[in-house]
Design a protein around this motif. Structure first.
Motif, PDB file in Angstrom:
ATOM      1  N   ILE A  65      75.418  43.289   6.445  1.00  0.00           N
ATOM      2  CA  ILE A  65      74.685  43.523   7.709  1.00  0.00           C
ATOM      3  C   ILE A  65      73.378  43.853   6.777  1.00  0.00           C
ATOM      4  N   LEU A  66      72.599  43.211   5.907  1.00  0.00           N
ATOM      5  CA  LEU A  66      71.343  43.650   6.047  1.00  0.00           C
ATOM      6  C   LEU A  66      70.387  44.741   6.847  1.00  0.00           C
ATOM      7  N   ILE A  67      69.634  45.667   5.135  1.00  0.00           N
ATOM      8  CA  ILE A  67      69.050  46.068   6.275  1.00  0.00           C
ATOM      9  C   ILE A  67      69.523  47.858   7.082  1.00  0.00           C
ATOM     10  N   HIS A  68      70.158  47.530   8.199  1.00  0.00           N
ATOM     11  CA  HIS A  68      70.502  48.034   9.147  1.00  0.00           C
ATOM     12  C   HIS A  68      71.905  48.786   8.834  1.00  0.00           C
ATOM     13  N   GLY A  69      72.110  50.045   7.961  1.00  0.00           N
ATOM     14  CA  GLY A  69      73.183  50.568   7.463  1.00  0.00           C
ATOM     15  C   GLY A  69      73.817  50.191   6.286  1.00  0.00           C
ATOM     16  N   GLY A  70      74.253  49.164   6.466  1.00  0.00           N
ATOM     17  CA  GLY A  70      75.137  48.309   5.104  1.00  0.00           C
ATOM     18  C   GLY A  70      76.774  48.247   6.059  1.00  0.00           C
ATOM     19  N   HIS A  71      76.763  48.083   6.974  1.00  0.00           N
ATOM     20  CA  HIS A  71      78.008  47.929   7.949  1.00  0.00           C
ATOM     21  C   HIS A  71      78.476  46.329   7.651  1.00  0.00           C
ATOM     22  N   LYS A 417      62.533  49.712   9.650  1.00  0.00           N
ATOM     23  CA  LYS A 417      63.056  50.367   8.787  1.00  0.00           C
ATOM     24  C   LYS A 417      62.701  49.644   7.518  1.00  0.00           C
ATOM     25  N   PRO A 418      62.352  50.408   6.303  1.00  0.00           N
ATOM     26  CA  PRO A 418      61.453  50.032   4.966  1.00  0.00           C
ATOM     27  C   PRO A 418      62.681  50.902   4.107  1.00  0.00           C
ATOM     28  N   LEU A 419      62.721  49.252   2.835  1.00  0.00           N
ATOM     29  CA  LEU A 419      63.286  50.531   1.969  1.00  0.00           C
ATOM     30  C   LEU A 419      62.927  51.316   0.919  1.00  0.00           C
ATOM     31  N   PRO A 420      63.935  52.578   0.880  1.00  0.00           N
ATOM     32  CA  PRO A 420      63.281  52.905  -0.734  1.00  0.00           C
ATOM     33  C   PRO A 420      62.791  52.575  -1.555  1.00  0.00           C
ATOM     34  N   ALA A 421      61.696  53.813  -2.296  1.00  0.00           N
ATOM     35  CA  ALA A 421      60.712  52.713  -2.820  1.00  0.00           C
ATOM     36  C   ALA A 421      61.350  52.249  -3.837  1.00  0.00           C
ATOM     37  N   ALA A 449      68.916  50.086   4.131  1.00  0.00           N
ATOM     38  CA  ALA A 449      67.050  50.674   5.244  1.00  0.00           C
ATOM     39  C   ALA A 449      68.184  52.277   4.870  1.00  0.00           C
ATOM     40  N   ASN A 450      66.842  53.708   4.783  1.00  0.00           N
ATOM     41  CA  ASN A 450      68.054  54.043   4.913  1.00  0.00           C
ATOM     42  C   ASN A 450      68.235  55.492   6.262  1.00  0.00           C
TER      43      ASN A 450
END
Length: 450
Positions: A65-71, A417-421, A449-450
């Motif tokens: 699942i993208l963005i939300h923690g990598g589950h 939920k921005p991605l790190p630069a 995202a972080n």
């Protein structure tokens, strides 16, 4: 060979070397675009809820699942969530007559790369190009008459991408597409009524594409004549008008997917030409909203039927605004732009915007298709007029490289939920030379995202 089997054979035998450079570059742009729209839409209405549901369903950890923690969850459920996020803010790709392809095929391709143990950038691009072209062709022969083109057309492209990356042979691919035919569904009533079903249809398409490919790999069959048969696609979605030439002629040399556009505003493609015109006029003339007597917009039937109704705020104000010309024109006049934040519920329900929509009238001209005219009449007797043959971002009015860059940056900076630069920089580097990437799974950790 039948049309159905011709398509299946083409899908499994085409090589990366068979793709023209334009197709390769278009797929790289599509991947970059969908990365941006997924980040922007990650916290849009309905996304947290579907992610929670997918996690509750649990199951085999196949895809992220993208963005939300990598589950990780089963692939068909991962793409449900990821495609809903990618489509949520309607700032994605599009093609007449309202079909959205990238927001399904890119999430499906990423999920299948994870599920199958990885794939090269060349194979990833090839699968995307084939899925996009199949969708473009099957949509070109249709007369949808209220069916959502995404739900009834993109499901074939999503299935083709999943099947290609699963390594289906021609017989299995044929049956995967035939199974997908039995999952083709969706109605534009979802758009007119401003429901979250609009973005969920995109997720259903992706989910069905993965499931149909997986089932076909296990030997499940679909109807052989799913396009040309008595009750096939030609009958159900083309009003019995057969067009094998458009569907299967010149496969590999004629690319219908070049008609794909990339939106210049976060709203339905049918609202973009009116948005272009109001922004053009406010740049050229000192138009004060308080001095406007009336704004008249004239469009063709397809645009009028989907987005020409009177603006009413319902349960999902963002979706109401995305699919309404009156709102988009009022927003353009008052705010001199069409930004993602202008479709937030608080801005959609701004009393000044709502009042202005009452002075905007949309008219239908049956002789038009995409041609649009906008006329402003002021209270002191001034008349300002502009017209266009079609929306910006779509052929023959593509976005410039600078506009694509600005749109990507806007998307990456929006949402909760921005991605790190450093992840964004790495993603841009990988996508720029995607055909040289050994394993596209390297993109996935960067999309958390972080």
């Amino acid at each position: 060979m039948t049309a159905e089997k011709t398509l299946a054979q083409w899908l499994v035998t085409t090589r990366f070397e068979d793709l023209p450079p334009q197709a390769v570059e278009q797929m790289k742009l599509l991947v970059k675009t969908i990365i941006g729209t997924t980040v922007a839409g990650a916290t849009a209405e309905g996304c947290a809820e579907v992610i929670d549901q997918v996690r509750d369903w649990s199951g085999k950890p196949e895809a992220t699942i993208l963005i939300h923690g990598g589950h990780k969850v089963p692939a068909h459920n991962a793409v449900l969530a990821n495609s809903i996020m990618a489509r949520a803010l309607d700032i994605c790709d599009g093609m007449a007559p309202g079909i959205h392809i990238g927001t399904s095929v890119v999430p499906v391709a990423l999920a299948m790369a994870e599920t199958t143990g990885g794939c090269s950038g060349e194979e990833f691009i090839t699968a995307l190009a084939l899925g996009c072209e199949l969708t473009a062709r099957i949509s070109a022969i249709a007369e949808y008459d209220g069916f959502d083109p995404t739900g009834t057309g993109t499901v074939f492209g999503a299935t083709a991408v999943a099947g290609r990356l699963l390594g289906l042979d021609a017989t299995q691919m044929h049956h995967a597409l035939a199974l997908a035919f039995n999952r083709a569904a969706g109605s534009f009533q979802s758009n007119i009524d401003g429901s979250l079903a609009v973005r969920f249809i995109q997720g259903f398409v992706s989910q069905n594409g993965v499931s149909c490919a997986q089932l076909a790999k296990r030997g499940i069959t679909g109807p052989d004549n799913y396009i040309t048969g008595l009750y096939g696609y030609y009958h159900l979605f083309c009003k019995d008008k057969r067009d094998d030439a458009t569907l299967v002629d010149d496969l590999g040399s004629r690319w219908n997917m070049y008609q794909m556009g990339f939106k210049s505003a976060p709203s339905c493609g049918c609202t973009i030409a009116p948005t272009d015109l109001i922004l053009q006029l406010v740049r050229q003339h000192p138009v004060d909203a308080s001095n406007v007597e009336q704004i008249d917009i004239t469009v063709g039937p397809p645009i009028y039927n989907l987005t020409g109704h009177d603006f009413v705020v319902g349960d999902n104000p963002t979706v109401n605004a995305q699919f309404n010309i009156q709102y988009c024109v009022a927003n353009g006049l008052l705010r001199k732009a069409a930004k993602l934040e202008h479709f937030d519920p608080a801005q959609v329900t701004d009393p000044a915007v709502l009042a202005l929509t009452k002075r905007i009238k949309v008219h239908c001209d049956n002789s038009r298709i995409t041609e649009t005219t906008l006329v402003i009449t002021t209270r002191d007797g001034q008349v300002y007029r502009a017209e266009t043959s079609g929306p910006s971002g779509f052929p023959p009015f593509p976005l410039s490289e600078e506009q694509h860059r600005e749109r990507f940056e806007d998307n990456m900076g929006y949402g909760g939920k921005p991605l790190p630069a450093e992840s964004v920089d790495a993603l841009l580097t990988l996508v720029a030379e995607l055909e040289k990437v050994d394993d596209v799974r390297s993109l996935v950790p960067l999309l958390v995202a972080n």
